[in-house]
Design a protein around this motif. Sequence first.
Motif, PDB file in Angstrom:
ATOM      1  N   ALA A 272       0.852  -1.189   0.000  1.00 22.95           N
ATOM      2  CA  ALA A 272       0.000   0.000   0.000  1.00 22.95           C
ATOM      3  C   ALA A 272       0.887   1.239   0.000  1.00 22.95           C
ATOM      4  CB  ALA A 272      -0.912   0.003   1.217  1.00 22.95           C
ATOM      5  N   VAL A 273       0.586   2.190  -0.862  1.00 18.64           N
ATOM      6  CA  VAL A 273       1.380   3.415  -0.984  1.00 18.64           C
ATOM      7  C   VAL A 273       0.445   4.607  -0.815  1.00 18.64           C
ATOM      8  CG1 VAL A 273       3.083   4.670  -2.363  1.00 18.64           C
ATOM      9  CG2 VAL A 273       2.806   2.194  -2.670  1.00 18.64           C
ATOM     10  N   ASN A 274       0.680   5.392   0.220  1.00 14.72           N
ATOM     11  CA  ASN A 274      -0.149   6.562   0.498  1.00 14.72           C
ATOM     12  C   ASN A 274       0.724   7.780   0.780  1.00 14.72           C
ATOM     13  OD1 ASN A 274      -3.081   5.621   0.562  1.00 14.72           O
ATOM     14  ND2 ASN A 274      -2.110   4.097   1.892  1.00 14.72           N
ATOM     15  N   CYS A 275       0.071   8.907   0.915  1.00 15.90           N
ATOM     16  CA  CYS A 275       0.794  10.181   1.027  1.00 15.90           C
ATOM     17  C   CYS A 275       0.149  11.049   2.104  1.00 15.90           C
ATOM     18  CB  CYS A 275       0.732  10.886  -0.334  1.00 15.90           C
ATOM     19  SG  CYS A 275       1.818  12.299  -0.508  1.00 15.90           S
ATOM     20  N   ILE A 276       0.974  11.846   2.759  1.00 18.15           N
ATOM     21  CA  ILE A 276       0.500  12.849   3.722  1.00 18.15           C
ATOM     22  C   ILE A 276       0.989  14.213   3.247  1.00 18.15           C
ATOM     23  CG2 ILE A 276       0.683  13.697   6.098  1.00 18.15           C
ATOM     24  CD1 ILE A 276       1.101  10.762   6.946  1.00 18.15           C
ATOM     25  N   ALA A 277       0.092  15.185   3.249  1.00 21.96           N
ATOM     26  CA  ALA A 277       0.452  16.552   2.848  1.00 21.96           C
ATOM     27  C   ALA A 277       0.316  17.474   4.056  1.00 21.96           C
ATOM     28  CB  ALA A 277      -0.450  17.028   1.712  1.00 21.96           C
ATOM     29  N   PRO A 278       1.419  17.687   4.790  1.00 22.69           N
ATOM     30  CA  PRO A 278       1.356  18.568   5.958  1.00 22.69           C
ATOM     31  C   PRO A 278       1.188  20.038   5.568  1.00 22.69           C
ATOM     32  CG  PRO A 278       3.270  17.096   6.037  1.00 22.69           C
ATOM     33  CD  PRO A 278       2.735  17.065   4.640  1.00 22.69           C
ATOM     34  N   GLY A 279       0.564  20.766   6.461  1.00 28.88           N
ATOM     35  CA  GLY A 279       0.553  22.213   6.350  1.00 28.88           C
ATOM     36  C   GLY A 279       1.750  22.766   7.101  1.00 28.88           C
ATOM     37  N   ILE A 280       1.562  23.881   7.785  1.00 27.49           N
ATOM     38  CA  ILE A 280       2.656  24.485   8.545  1.00 27.49           C
ATOM     39  C   ILE A 280       2.806  23.730   9.861  1.00 27.49           C
ATOM     40  CG2 ILE A 280       3.552  26.596   9.578  1.00 27.49           C
ATOM     41  CD1 ILE A 280       1.732  28.142   7.652  1.00 27.49           C
ATOM     42  N   ILE A 281       3.967  23.110  10.041  1.00 25.94           N
ATOM     43  CA  ILE A 281       4.230  22.298  11.228  1.00 25.94           C
ATOM     44  C   ILE A 281       5.284  22.997  12.086  1.00 25.94           C
ATOM     45  CG2 ILE A 281       4.940  20.050  12.091  1.00 25.94           C
ATOM     46  CD1 ILE A 281       2.308  20.027  10.495  1.00 25.94           C
ATOM     47  N   LEU A 282       5.001  23.116  13.353  1.00 31.41           N
ATOM     48  CA  LEU A 282       5.877  23.842  14.273  1.00 31.41           C
ATOM     49  C   LEU A 282       7.038  22.947  14.717  1.00 31.41           C
ATOM     50  CD1 LEU A 282       5.958  26.692  15.470  1.00 31.41           C
ATOM     51  CD2 LEU A 282       4.792  25.816  17.483  1.00 31.41           C
ATOM     52  N   THR A 283       8.026  22.810  13.850  1.00 30.23           N
ATOM     53  CA  THR A 283       9.247  22.073  14.170  1.00 30.23           C
ATOM     54  C   THR A 283      10.249  23.027  14.808  1.00 30.23           C
ATOM     55  OG1 THR A 283      10.177  22.570  11.996  1.00 30.23           O
ATOM     56  CG2 THR A 283       8.885  20.538  12.204  1.00 30.23           C
TER      57      THR A 283
ATOM     58  N   LEU B 211      -8.534  25.887  12.148  1.00 32.27           N
ATOM     59  CA  LEU B 211      -8.447  25.364  13.509  1.00 32.27           C
ATOM     60  C   LEU B 211      -7.655  26.281  14.444  1.00 32.27           C
ATOM     61  CD1 LEU B 211      -8.045  21.497  13.075  1.00 32.27           C
ATOM     62  CD2 LEU B 211     -10.086  22.817  13.628  1.00 32.27           C
ATOM     63  N   ARG B 212      -7.133  27.370  13.906  1.00 37.13           N
ATOM     64  CA  ARG B 212      -6.485  28.429  14.689  1.00 37.13           C
ATOM     65  C   ARG B 212      -5.265  27.966  15.485  1.00 37.13           C
ATOM     66  NH1 ARG B 212      -9.087  30.889  11.599  1.00 37.13           N
ATOM     67  NH2 ARG B 212     -10.442  32.685  11.988  1.00 37.13           N
ATOM     68  N   ARG B 213      -4.532  27.017  14.944  1.00 27.81           N
ATOM     69  CA  ARG B 213      -3.252  26.659  15.545  1.00 27.81           C
ATOM     70  C   ARG B 213      -2.343  26.091  14.476  1.00 27.81           C
ATOM     71  NH1 ARG B 213      -2.005  21.256  16.260  1.00 27.81           N
ATOM     72  NH2 ARG B 213      -3.707  19.733  16.259  1.00 27.81           N
ATOM     73  N   LEU B 214      -1.041  26.167  14.728  1.00 28.95           N
ATOM     74  CA  LEU B 214      -0.080  25.529  13.847  1.00 28.95           C
ATOM     75  C   LEU B 214      -0.008  24.041  14.188  1.00 28.95           C
ATOM     76  CD1 LEU B 214       2.832  28.150  13.852  1.00 28.95           C
ATOM     77  CD2 LEU B 214       0.846  28.017  12.341  1.00 28.95           C
ATOM     78  N   GLY B 215       0.363  23.254  13.203  1.00 27.05           N
ATOM     79  CA  GLY B 215       0.510  21.830  13.449  1.00 27.05           C
ATOM     80  C   GLY B 215       1.761  21.533  14.246  1.00 27.05           C
TER      81      GLY B 215
ATOM     82  N   GLY C 280      -6.265  24.432   6.535  1.00 26.92           N
ATOM     83  CA  GLY C 280      -5.629  25.525   5.795  1.00 26.92           C
ATOM     84  C   GLY C 280      -5.553  25.254   4.310  1.00 26.92           C
ATOM     85  N   THR C 281      -5.413  26.304   3.538  1.00 23.57           N
ATOM     86  CA  THR C 281      -5.384  26.188   2.072  1.00 23.57           C
ATOM     87  C   THR C 281      -4.018  25.832   1.538  1.00 23.57           C
ATOM     88  OG1 THR C 281      -4.808  28.527   1.746  1.00 23.57           O
ATOM     89  CG2 THR C 281      -7.160  27.968   1.915  1.00 23.57           C
ATOM     90  N   GLY C 282      -2.976  26.063   2.355  1.00 25.40           N
ATOM     91  CA  GLY C 282      -1.629  25.795   1.878  1.00 25.40           C
ATOM     92  C   GLY C 282      -0.874  27.027   1.475  1.00 25.40           C
ATOM     93  N   ARG C 283      -1.543  28.172   1.384  1.00 28.00           N
ATOM     94  CA  ARG C 283      -0.849  29.417   1.065  1.00 28.00           C
ATOM     95  C   ARG C 283      -0.138  29.927   2.320  1.00 28.00           C
ATOM     96  NH1 ARG C 283      -2.998  31.816  -3.701  1.00 28.00           N
ATOM     97  NH2 ARG C 283      -2.648  30.202  -5.262  1.00 28.00           N
ATOM     98  N   PHE C 284       1.191  29.923   2.285  1.00 31.79           N
ATOM     99  CA  PHE C 284       1.949  30.378   3.439  1.00 31.79           C
ATOM    100  C   PHE C 284       2.021  31.895   3.467  1.00 31.79           C
ATOM    101  CE2 PHE C 284       4.598  26.216   3.125  1.00 31.79           C
ATOM    102  CZ  PHE C 284       3.501  25.514   3.544  1.00 31.79           C
TER     103      PHE C 284
END
Length: 256
Positions: free
Chosen positions: A183-194, A217-221, A252-256
Amino acid sequence: MGLNSYDIKGKVVVVTGSSQGIGKGVAIGMAGEGAKVAINGRKTEKLRAVAREIEEAGGEVLPCPADLRDFEQVKAMMQRVKEHFGRIDVLINNAGGSFSHNLEDLSPNGFDAVVRNNLHQVFYCCSAVRPIMAEQGGGRIINISSVAGLRGTPGLGAYGAAKAGVINLTETLALEWASYNIAVNCIAPGIILTEGMEEVLASSEEAKRELERRIPLRRLGVPEDILNACLYLATEASSYVTGETIKVAGGGTGRF
């Protein structure tokens, strides 16, 4: 199907780019859930520090320094993991990265470098792990893309193009490798607080608040958000899911 469908205990998980950021959080989290984890990065000292953290928490870990832009190193790394743990159940292709750039100012070499770092090495890792998973009767591949791969993002043109390629590659591999029970799947993160993002935002609390305002959701990932999606795709809970991309971006829409 009960809660044990999310059980990852004893599974062998390879996490690329796991010396920092999202990959580090996913690797530590997977080990904490009982997986045997192979971690990868180019900076040996950072990799050793992550390995120590996992071992001190009672986890089982194999550090695998390698440059994933070199297919021979990738094949050697996958073989080392197989020899050490006996199999590879899950591959999480997380390694990648970019820099802010306008396409009109980006050189062909710069474009090539971004695509190589974010698309080529995903293909290399998938290609190297396929024979191992096929021989053992199947496995799971989770490719980490980005919301930048879902729509145009000014300042990240080459990165977005490469991450869009990861999504398309995921869909095609899922179709071609279903016969191997992979099985091959994908995750598309938004802005993640690393750690890196925290450093960028440290000088401007207002910039952080503005980013949060753009997210429904008013928070960063945080890395744990990506870990949770990985656990779903790595376990029997997602046994009938392949070729999909899960956006983890707080709406989020993905526009940073």
